[in-house]
Design a protein around this motif. Structure first.
Motif, mmCIF file in Angstrom:
data_model
loop_
_atom_site.group_PDB
_atom_site.id
_atom_site.type_symbol
_atom_site.label_atom_id
_atom_site.label_comp_id
_atom_site.label_asym_id
_atom_site.label_seq_id
_atom_site.Cartn_x
_atom_site.Cartn_y
_atom_site.Cartn_z
ATOM 1 N N GLY A 253 0.803 -1.222 0.000
ATOM 2 C CA GLY A 253 0.000 0.000 0.000
ATOM 3 C C GLY A 253 0.830 1.263 0.000
ATOM 4 O O GLY A 253 0.379 2.318 0.475
ATOM 5 N N ILE A 254 2.058 1.167 -0.541
ATOM 6 C CA ILE A 254 2.926 2.341 -0.643
ATOM 7 C C ILE A 254 2.940 2.794 -2.097
ATOM 8 O O ILE A 254 3.240 2.008 -3.002
ATOM 9 N N ALA A 255 2.628 4.021 -2.337
ATOM 10 C CA ALA A 255 2.447 4.540 -3.697
ATOM 11 C C ALA A 255 3.737 4.456 -4.510
ATOM 12 O O ALA A 255 4.812 4.851 -4.026
ATOM 13 N N TYR A 256 3.608 3.957 -5.727
ATOM 14 C CA TYR A 256 4.737 3.948 -6.659
ATOM 15 C C TYR A 256 4.904 5.368 -7.199
ATOM 16 O O TYR A 256 4.010 5.935 -7.820
ATOM 17 N N GLN A 257 6.064 5.921 -6.958
ATOM 18 C CA GLN A 257 6.297 7.349 -7.192
ATOM 19 C C GLN A 257 5.859 7.827 -8.567
ATOM 20 O O GLN A 257 5.124 8.812 -8.698
ATOM 21 N N TRP A 258 6.303 7.142 -9.634
ATOM 22 C CA TRP A 258 6.107 7.696 -10.980
ATOM 23 C C TRP A 258 4.739 7.393 -11.564
ATOM 24 O O TRP A 258 4.461 7.695 -12.714
ATOM 25 N N ARG A 259 3.866 6.807 -10.746
ATOM 26 C CA ARG A 259 2.471 6.685 -11.141
ATOM 27 C C ARG A 259 1.701 7.969 -10.809
ATOM 28 O O ARG A 259 0.655 8.237 -11.382
ATOM 29 N N TYR A 260 2.255 8.752 -9.889
ATOM 30 C CA TYR A 260 1.536 9.921 -9.383
ATOM 31 C C TYR A 260 2.275 11.236 -9.618
ATOM 32 O O TYR A 260 1.703 12.298 -9.407
ATOM 33 N N MET A 261 3.524 11.167 -10.022
ATOM 34 C CA MET A 261 4.264 12.406 -10.250
ATOM 35 C C MET A 261 5.222 12.258 -11.425
ATOM 36 O O MET A 261 5.666 11.156 -11.746
ATOM 37 N N VAL A 262 5.478 13.378 -12.051
ATOM 38 C CA VAL A 262 6.528 13.444 -13.059
ATOM 39 C C VAL A 262 7.755 14.054 -12.401
ATOM 40 O O VAL A 262 7.661 14.747 -11.389
ATOM 41 N N GLU A 263 8.918 13.795 -13.000
ATOM 42 C CA GLU A 263 10.176 14.222 -12.379
ATOM 43 C C GLU A 263 11.208 14.494 -13.460
ATOM 44 O O GLU A 263 11.321 13.733 -14.425
ATOM 45 N N ASN A 264 11.961 15.570 -13.287
ATOM 46 C CA ASN A 264 13.037 15.841 -14.236
ATOM 47 C C ASN A 264 14.284 15.042 -13.868
ATOM 48 O O ASN A 264 14.347 14.406 -12.811
ATOM 49 N N GLU A 265 15.266 15.084 -14.726
ATOM 50 C CA GLU A 265 16.513 14.355 -14.491
ATOM 51 C C GLU A 265 17.198 14.879 -13.234
ATOM 52 O O GLU A 265 17.193 16.076 -12.952
ATOM 53 N N SER A 266 17.760 13.971 -12.453
ATOM 54 C CA SER A 266 18.506 14.388 -11.260
ATOM 55 C C SER A 266 19.974 14.567 -11.616
ATOM 56 O O SER A 266 20.429 14.153 -12.683
ATOM 57 N N GLY A 267 20.724 15.177 -10.709
ATOM 58 C CA GLY A 267 22.152 15.374 -10.935
ATOM 59 C C GLY A 267 22.444 16.421 -11.992
ATOM 60 O O GLY A 267 21.626 17.314 -12.260
ATOM 61 N N ASP A 268 23.609 16.311 -12.623
ATOM 62 C CA ASP A 268 24.056 17.331 -13.568
ATOM 63 C C ASP A 268 23.081 17.529 -14.724
ATOM 64 O O ASP A 268 22.939 18.643 -15.239
ATOM 65 N N GLY A 269 22.407 16.455 -15.130
ATOM 66 C CA GLY A 269 21.462 16.583 -16.243
ATOM 67 C C GLY A 269 20.268 17.454 -15.934
ATOM 68 O O GLY A 269 19.610 17.955 -16.849
ATOM 69 N N GLY A 270 19.998 17.693 -14.652
ATOM 70 C CA GLY A 270 18.852 18.498 -14.268
ATOM 71 C C GLY A 270 19.168 19.948 -13.986
ATOM 72 O O GLY A 270 18.266 20.723 -13.648
ATOM 73 N N VAL A 271 20.436 20.326 -14.119
ATOM 74 C CA VAL A 271 20.808 21.714 -13.802
ATOM 75 C C VAL A 271 21.488 22.393 -14.989
ATOM 76 O O VAL A 271 22.320 23.286 -14.815
#
Length: 428
Positions: A253-271
């Motif tokens: 019963g723990i929500a799978y993150q990417w079913r409910y939110m979008v997210e940009n690249e982390s780290g250097d690719g996101g800045v």
């Protein structure tokens, strides 16, 4: 040779010396400037300071050498809580501060007899992060020593030199905060390496957090609005938890993150300026099937002294780029390293502007007026951000940021020597 203090004629001769007049006036001017300068908690954001006690509530005394700004100034260390200004909207209409690897704290003690080898991302405890307005925590959880630990590790394995502490310790900090602040909502995003059956379920239950759990059954699956923050508080569903393992939604019963939110690249690719690619696990940022948006804004390798530069004007540009990439949707979570460091207003000002635009159509959330038509804004001074400190008390000042000016002191004896020097000049 100095003249005798008892020789009045020598005093007269000294007072007639033009150079003596000039130096005396200069010293008096310096004394006046220093005596009228702010201190004792009266300094506002961006004003010069010499110690943490000079700055007002929600501020600390720091600088940003990475940008060539060595002069200590009062710097924001606390977020505005947007629901204290505009309340009652769906949860996905707000933007919140999130700490990347919230547990990976500088100076956190390693295991006995072990030298920790890892990167650090924050400088104060999770409790202090929450008190300063952080409302999202990124936590990396692993099976380790027959328990679940927080580790900043690699290859899905926790080692004694990458381990921080049992996860329940940090979760109990969250529980204490939620119990003491019954109108606040906290989000936890788990980078999940736990394979123990029902491991996370038991962990959160043992930490006393199950009573705040936002059930998966009430989460919108097709991009609809979430419950309002008022409804979430009334129902005590004040803890949102997301996992990176999809199967745990059905199993625990723990929500799978990417079913409910979008997210940009982390780290250097996101800045990278002008670019905001989605993370490979995420749907495209402009997808309409998820109603939450997480923006990562931190480099791959965290450098404490550089983070003040990362939280300067460039951060606002990155948010603007991601806003457009998401189809003019504002990020709900802004994840950063060393969240307090900046050249003045930092991430807190960026969040104020994000919430201002979304909640009321104003340049900052402090200009919003509850109950007023959208776009009706108060006149607020740009630098008047000290008043945005949240209701949980002013910044404690307990965190001494390395490289800041918080340990620099100018004792009052300096004034004694200046006065003595000016008196001696009269004797020239």
């Amino acid at each position: 040779m100095f003249p005798s203090f008892s020789d009045p004629s020598s005093l007269c001769r000294a007072s007639a010396t033009p150079n003596g007049y000039f130096l005396l006036l200069l010293i008096i001017y310096v004394l006046i400037i220093n005596s009228t300068a702010c201190s004792n908690g009266n300094c506002q954001v961006l004003e010069s300071c010499s110690s943490v006690t000079d700055c007002g509530p929600g501020l600390y005394c720091g600088n940003c050498p990475a940008m060539g700004k060595n002069q200590p100034i009062c710097t924001r260390g606390q977020a505005t809580i947007p629901t204290t200004i505009i309340n009652g909207l769906p949860f996905n209409k707000y933007s919140w501060l999130m700490t990347h690897n919230a547990f990976s704290i500088v100076d956190a003690p390693p295991l006995p007899g072990v030298q920790r080898i890892t990167f650090y991302n924050q400088e104060d405890t999770v409790t202090n992060q929450l008190r300063n307005g952080v409302r999202g925590l990124m936590l990396d959880m692993y099976d380790f020593e027959n328990d679940i630990w927080l580790c900043h590790s690699f290859r899905g394995q926790c080692y004694n030199f990458t381990a921080f502490q049992p996860a329940i310790n940090t979760l109990k900090e969250v529980e204490t905060f939620l119990s003491q602040n019954p109108s606040e909502i906290v989000t936890i995003i788990i980078e999940d390496y736990v394979h123990t059956p029902k491991g996370l379920t038991n962990l959160f239950t043992n930490a006393g957090l199950d009573k705040y759990w936002f059930p998966v059954s009430k989460m919108p699956r097709k991009g609809e609005d979430w419950l309002t923050v008022t409804e979430m508080v009334q129902e005590n569903h004040r803890l949102l938890v997301f996992t990176s393992i999809a199967s745990k939604e059905a199993d625990e019963g723990i929500a799978y993150q990417w079913r409910y939110m979008v997210e940009n690249e982390s780290g250097d690719g996101g800045v990278v300026r002008g670019s905001c690619p989605n993370r490979k696990e995420s749907q495209p940022l402009n997808s309409k099937s998820a109603s939450l948006f997480l923006q990562n804004s931190f480099p791959t390798f965290p450098v404490e002294s550089d983070s003040c530069k990362e939280h300067s004007a460039v951060l606002g540009d990155l948010v603007g780029t991601c806003y457009k990439a998401a189809g003019n949707v504002m990020p709900n979570f802004l994840a950063v390293n060393f969240y307090m460091r900046s050249d003045g207003d930092g991430v807190f000002d960026v969040l104020d502007r994000m919430n201002g635009q979304t909640l009321c159509g104003c340049s900052t959330v402090t200009a919003c007026q509850a109950g007023a038509p959208f776009g009706t804004c108060k006149n607020v001074a740009v630098s008047n951000t000290t008043q945005t400190a949240n209701a949980f008390g002013s910044f404690s000042g307990s965190v001494q940021l390395s490289g800041s000016a918080s340990t620099i002191h100018f004792p009052n004896i300096l004034y004694f020597y200046l006065l003595l020097f000016s008196f001696l000049l009269l004797q020239l």
